[in-house]
Design an enzyme around this catalytic site. Structure first.
Site: not given
Ligand code: BG6
Ligand code: MG
Length: 217
Positions: A115, A10
């Site tokens: 993630a 994403l």
């Molecule tokens: C990933 C990003 O898609 O998601 C990271 O590239 C980020 O930088 C990770 O830390 C977790 O995201 P969130 O929205 O759960 O804090």
């Molecule tokens: Mg990414």
């Protein structure tokens, strides 16, 4: 059962949210008297929120109790969500809707493999949720990228063999996760940083349908 499946990361592939993660982490870093730069932010791409905070505390040489750690994670996310709240379709990266539309017309199953725990909310904000047959995100996985778990779950949910899946990623950890899952990895962004990818493109405008057809075939 489809022969191939497409899995999209994403942040940095569909939307440019890295800038918002950066601003939210920088605010916290300022509180810790640490000068958080864009170079530091590169280390955070594809990495879970918890791991990001661990890295930040290490860089800032700050020790935290469990309670403080959890509070900072919440604070960072509240700040991040304030940026997300204002997002709309104009923040979708170039040619992403065209690629999704192309795959949909060809009946190719599409998954999100991210993630982020905010993935679903972001897809809703930019009005792309309906393209995805399944969403696998930070709320579904135990092991973070570069572990292949997120992509393997996505392949299973699509009903496609792992070696018939194609992954689009902007993070080194994500390319490594796709490679570990024995999927075709496509780096979106800087080819030098993403040198472990099977194929590299600056963005989707560089890709073209001939390449997509080749992948599907
Ligand atoms: C990933 C990003 O898609 O998601 C990271 O590239 C980020 O930088 C990770 O830390 C977790 O995201 P969130 O929205 O759960 O804090
Ligand atoms: Mg990414």
């Amino acid at each position: 059962m489809s022969t191939v499946g497409f899995i999209f990361d994403l942040d940095g592939v569909i939307v440019d949210t890295a800038k918002y993660h950066y601003l939210a982490w920088k605010k916290l870093a300022n509180q810790l008297n640490f000068d958080f730069t864009k170079e530091h932010n590169e280390l955070f791409k594809g990495v879970s929120r918890k791991r990001c905070l661990e890295i930040l505390l290490n860089l800032a040489e700050v020790e935290a109790t469990h309670e403080q750690f959890d509070r900072w994670m919440i604070e960072k996310n509240i700040d991040y969500l304030a940026y997300i709240e204002k997002m709309d379709e104009s923040e979708i990266l170039p040619d992403v809707p065209e690629v999704l539309e192309y795959l949909l017309k060809k009946n190719i199953p599409i998954a999100l493999g991210s993630a982020s725990k905010n993935a679903r909310a972001i897809l809703e904000k930019v009005n792309l949720l309906h393209y995805f047959n399944t969403i696998v995100d930070g709320t579904n996985v135990i092991k973070a990228k570069p572990d292949p778990e997120v992509f393997i779950i996505a392949a299973n949910q699509l009903g496609v063999a792992t070696n018939k899946c194609i992954v689009f990623e902007d993070a080194v950890a994500g390319i490594q996760a796709a490679n570990a899952a024995e999927m075709i990895s496509i780096g979106i962004g800087d080819a030098q940083i993403l040198s472990e990818a099977d194929y590299n493109f600056k963005d989707f405008t560089e890709m073209g349908t001939t390449f997509l057809e080749k992948l599907i075939a």
